[in-house]
Scaffold this motif. Structure first.
Motif, PDB file in Angstrom:
ATOM      1  N   VAL A 111     -35.719  -2.639  12.423  1.00  0.00           N
ATOM      2  CA  VAL A 111     -36.879  -3.534  12.354  1.00  0.00           C
ATOM      3  C   VAL A 111     -36.418  -4.837  11.706  1.00  0.00           C
ATOM      4  O   VAL A 111     -35.804  -4.824  10.625  1.00  0.00           O
ATOM      5  N   LYS A 163     -43.106  -1.581  11.516  1.00  0.00           N
ATOM      6  CA  LYS A 163     -43.460  -2.798  12.244  1.00  0.00           C
ATOM      7  C   LYS A 163     -44.943  -3.131  12.063  1.00  0.00           C
ATOM      8  O   LYS A 163     -45.312  -4.288  11.783  1.00  0.00           O
ATOM      9  N   PRO A 173     -42.535  -8.885  13.505  1.00  0.00           N
ATOM     10  CA  PRO A 173     -41.227  -8.211  13.546  1.00  0.00           C
ATOM     11  C   PRO A 173     -40.943  -7.619  14.924  1.00  0.00           C
ATOM     12  O   PRO A 173     -41.842  -7.414  15.741  1.00  0.00           O
ATOM     13  N   LYS A 174     -39.656  -7.332  15.157  1.00  0.00           N
ATOM     14  CA  LYS A 174     -39.230  -6.697  16.402  1.00  0.00           C
ATOM     15  C   LYS A 174     -38.386  -5.473  16.065  1.00  0.00           C
ATOM     16  O   LYS A 174     -37.947  -5.300  14.922  1.00  0.00           O
ATOM     17  N   ILE A 175     -38.169  -4.634  17.088  1.00  0.00           N
ATOM     18  CA  ILE A 175     -37.358  -3.427  16.910  1.00  0.00           C
ATOM     19  C   ILE A 175     -36.178  -3.486  17.861  1.00  0.00           C
ATOM     20  O   ILE A 175     -36.349  -3.722  19.058  1.00  0.00           O
TER      21      ILE A 175
END
Length: 226
Positions: A111, A163, A173-175
């Protein structure tokens, strides 16, 4: 004299008939029926020759690709057992070596916040997050350099929960799916040597070696341990 004239007339008629028959032969005679009178065998058409060349080239390419595969047996937890297999192969005049091979085992879920335009901006973002007691750090290198790491998770559900937690604070946020690998010991036989043995021979040699399997794969680009 009259007899000579009749004779010449008959000859001229015969010559005319022979020439007429020759000229009236079908011009569309099949090329497949043309015969090489020197050898007595049918001549090959250019298209037929081209097809044969393409087929031979395709077969040669397939063979070259097959030659690019190494034969591999493993993994070995104990190098002493790998040495036993190396000796068995050598007794059959097959050279091999033991190599460390990186094998993918699972994935991690990272994350993060996307990279900032500069290190200074990344540090400002980090300070902002830490003031809210968010565990984080600046990513120092790779394609996410100057991004903010918010945690690495083995479980995707945990990563999704993290997230959502950060999104509630106003961030996006991104994963990232990160492959993980482990190092294993394998006995590797180069393509030229691998052609000396069939699958059945491998099965006989690996009989009794629990947890060890045989496969063909692209040759691992690592140094030999021997």
């Amino acid at each position: 004299m009259r007899f000579v004239l009749y004779f010449l007339l008959v000859v001229n008629v015969l010559v005319f008939l022979v020439g007429w028959v020759s000229n009236s032969a079908p011009a569309s005679e099949s090329l497949d029926s043309i015969v090489d009178f020197a050898s007595g065998s049918p001549l090959k058409l250019i298209e037929e020759v081209d097809r044969n060349l393409l087929r031979e080239k395709s077969e040669a390419t397939a063979l070259a690709q097959a030659k690019g595969l190494c034969a591999m047996a493993g993994p070995f937890k104990l190098l002493t057992k790998a040495d036993v297999l190396v000796e068995r192969l050598l007794a059959l005049d097959v050279k091999s070596d033991i190599r460390e091979v990186d094998v993918p085992v699972d994935h991690a879920y990272w994350v993060y916040l996307e990279p900032e335009v500069s290190r200074v901006n990344a540090l400002k973002k980090l300070k902002e997050l830490q003031e809210q007691n968010i565990d984080s750090y600046v990513i120092p290198k790779n394609e996410l350099e100057n991004g903010i790491s918010l945690g690495m998770f083995n479980n995707q559900d945990l990563a999704l929960a993290r997230k959502k937690e950060i999104m509630k604070l106003g961030y996006q946020p991104k994963i990232k799916n990160v492959p993980r690998s482990t190092t294993q010991n394998w006995v590797v036989v180069e393509p030229e040597e691998a052609q000396k043995l069939g699958v059945e021979s491998w099965q006989r040699m690996l009989d009794g070696m629990k947890g060890v399997s045989y496969k063909q794969n692209y040759c691992p680009d690592v140094a030999s341990l021997q």
